[in-house]
Design an enzyme around this catalytic site. Structure first.
Site, PDB file in Angstrom:
ATOM      1  NE  ARG A  57      -4.182   0.915   1.350  1.00  0.00           N
ATOM      2  CZ  ARG A  57      -3.106   0.477   2.091  1.00  0.00           C
ATOM      3  NH1 ARG A  57      -3.016   0.546   3.296  1.00  0.00           N
ATOM      4  NH2 ARG A  57      -1.875   0.187   1.087  1.00  0.00           N
ATOM      5  CB  THR A  58      -8.212  -1.509  -4.003  1.00  0.00           C
ATOM      6  OG1 THR A  58      -7.695  -0.093  -4.017  1.00  0.00           O
ATOM      7  CG2 THR A  58      -9.561  -1.261  -5.087  1.00  0.00           C
ATOM      8  CE  LYS A  86      -2.104 -21.152 -19.612  1.00  0.00           C
ATOM      9  NZ  LYS A  86      -3.383 -21.972 -19.366  1.00  0.00           N
ATOM     10  NE  ARG A 107      -5.271  -1.301  -7.896  1.00  0.00           N
ATOM     11  CZ  ARG A 107      -5.054  -0.771  -6.792  1.00  0.00           C
ATOM     12  NH1 ARG A 107      -3.839  -1.343  -6.099  1.00  0.00           N
ATOM     13  NH2 ARG A 107      -5.859   0.061  -6.267  1.00  0.00           N
ATOM     14  CG  HIS A 135      -8.061   3.996  -7.618  1.00  0.00           C
ATOM     15  ND1 HIS A 135      -9.231   2.992  -7.209  1.00  0.00           N
ATOM     16  CD2 HIS A 135      -7.215   3.740  -6.923  1.00  0.00           C
ATOM     17  CE1 HIS A 135      -8.765   2.203  -6.392  1.00  0.00           C
ATOM     18  NE2 HIS A 135      -7.645   2.540  -6.047  1.00  0.00           N
TER      19      HIS A 135
HETATM   20  C1  NCD Z   1      -3.445   3.813  -4.400  1.00  0.00           C
HETATM   21  C2  NCD Z   1      -3.351   2.973  -5.786  1.00  0.00           C
HETATM   22  O1  NCD Z   1      -3.476   1.964  -5.850  1.00  0.00           O
HETATM   23  O2  NCD Z   1      -3.709   3.802  -6.550  1.00  0.00           O
HETATM   24  N1  NCD Z   1      -3.714   2.994  -3.314  1.00  0.00           N
HETATM   25  C3  NCD Z   1      -5.235   2.626  -2.999  1.00  0.00           C
HETATM   26  O3  NCD Z   1      -5.661   2.205  -3.947  1.00  0.00           O
HETATM   27  N2  NCD Z   1      -5.571   2.896  -1.932  1.00  0.00           N
HETATM   28  C4  NCD Z   1      -2.200   4.680  -4.338  1.00  0.00           C
HETATM   29  C5  NCD Z   1      -0.765   4.178  -4.202  1.00  0.00           C
HETATM   30  O4  NCD Z   1      -0.527   3.006  -4.726  1.00  0.00           O
HETATM   31  O5  NCD Z   1       0.011   5.025  -4.005  1.00  0.00           O
END
Ligand code: NCD
Length: 308
Positions: A57-58, A86, A107, A135
């Site tokens: 999703r993100t 590396k 991320r 997040h």
């Molecule tokens: C979450 C995350 O990656 O922190 N998912 C997200 O970004 N929608 C939750 C998770 O991984 O459980």
């Protein structure tokens, strides 16, 4: 705050006024997010999407948000496909990539990694999750979901359940809601409770924070239950994970004992903590919530690029 050129790293950087501004811009983005209208607001702008941890999703909603606004995307999805493998530092990676694009979404499994990259980047860095840390863009889309579903935030009772220790989405959302007038209930078994730092922070600000390990009891008076996945990948003690992985399951029967208009939120992915029989009830808000990642990330991209 001045959004133009800003990094989005931690929910603590926002005032209530900032949050209302983001909500307002996100709302304006809805028709474009749905594909009902087109836009070239970010034409010729490039987003670098750097996802060094699993993401559906993100990453895809950042990319879709950029494309919906007429921008373009370059990406790398795994450490093994980038020079980090590396031994390149996060700072050097950020410095170089920032010369290839106008904005970065990242991320990374390490706590504080997005802030480290922001320190070396010449373009805005948006934190898409730094390990068990923060997040912030998820918390903003969660806030937008609450507004869309409930029409308000003040006065609500928000319960959070599941992995409150390692779940970065609940860390960010709990702190973000500290800008509003809400009652909190944190529901988790021993071993994965909400960090004391967050509980103390909210209590010091005068919030009522209930703590329980009883899911039914914790949900009883809630307007919102925000459920989370047990973050297996962050457990050092896999025996503990096995013991608690299935202790909480939200199903139709449990919801029938809650407030009639309770909504169920979840950042997804779910594993088995919400049964699929909940999906077609009026309580289930999680799929709409996932969609709201698009308008909110559109708003953030436009704002940090000085176009909103
Ligand atoms: C979450 C995350 O990656 O922190 N998912 C997200 O970004 N929608 C939750 C998770 O991984 O459980």
């Amino acid at each position: 705050m001045d959004f133009k050129g800003a990094h989005i790293l931690h929910v603590n950087q926002f005032t209530r006024e900032d949050l209302e501004k983001i909500m307002e811009v996100s709302k304006k983005m809805l028709p474009i997010a749905k594909g009902e209208e087109t836009s070239d607001l970010l034409k010729d702008k490039i987003l670098a999407a750097l996802f060094f941890e699993p993401s559906t999703r993100t990453r895809l909603s950042f990319e879709s948000a950029m494309i919906r606004l007429g921008g373009r995307v370059i990406n790398t999805t795994e450490v093994k496909f980038s020079s980090l493998i590396k031994g390149e530092s996060l700072e050097d990676t950020a410095k170089v990539i920032s010369s290839y694009c106008d904005v970065i979404a990242v991320r990374h499994p390490e706590l504080g990694s997005a802030a480290t990259m922001a320190g070396a980047s010449d373009v805005p860095v948006l934190n898409g999750g730094d390990g068990p840390g923060q997040h912030p863009t998820q918390a903003l889309l969660d806030l937008f979901t609450i507004y869309q579903e409930k029409g308000k935030v003040d006065g609500l009772h928000v319960a959070m359940a599941g992995d409150l220790k390692y779940g970065r989405t609940v860390h960010s959302l709990a702190m973000l809601l500290g800008n509003f007038d809400v009652t909190f209930t944190f529901i988790a078994p021993e071993g994965i409770r909400m960090p004391g730092k967050i509980v103390d922070h909210l209590r010091d600000k005068g919030f009522t924070v209930n703590i329980t390990d009883d899911l039914a009891e914790g949900m009883k008076d809630a307007d919102i239950i925000y459920d989370t996945r047990i973050q297996k990948e962050r457990f050092q003690d896999l025996e503990l994970f096995e013991k608690i992985k299935s202790v909480y399951v939200i199903d139709k029967k449990l919801l029938s004992k809650c407030k009639e208009d309770i909504i169920v939120m979840h950042p997804l992915p779910r594993v088995n903590e919400i049964t699929t029989d909940v999906d077609d009830t009026k309580h289930a808000a999680y799929f709409r919530q996932a969609f709201y990642g698009i308008p909110v990330r559109m708003a953030l991209l436009a704002m940090v690029l000085g176009k909103a």
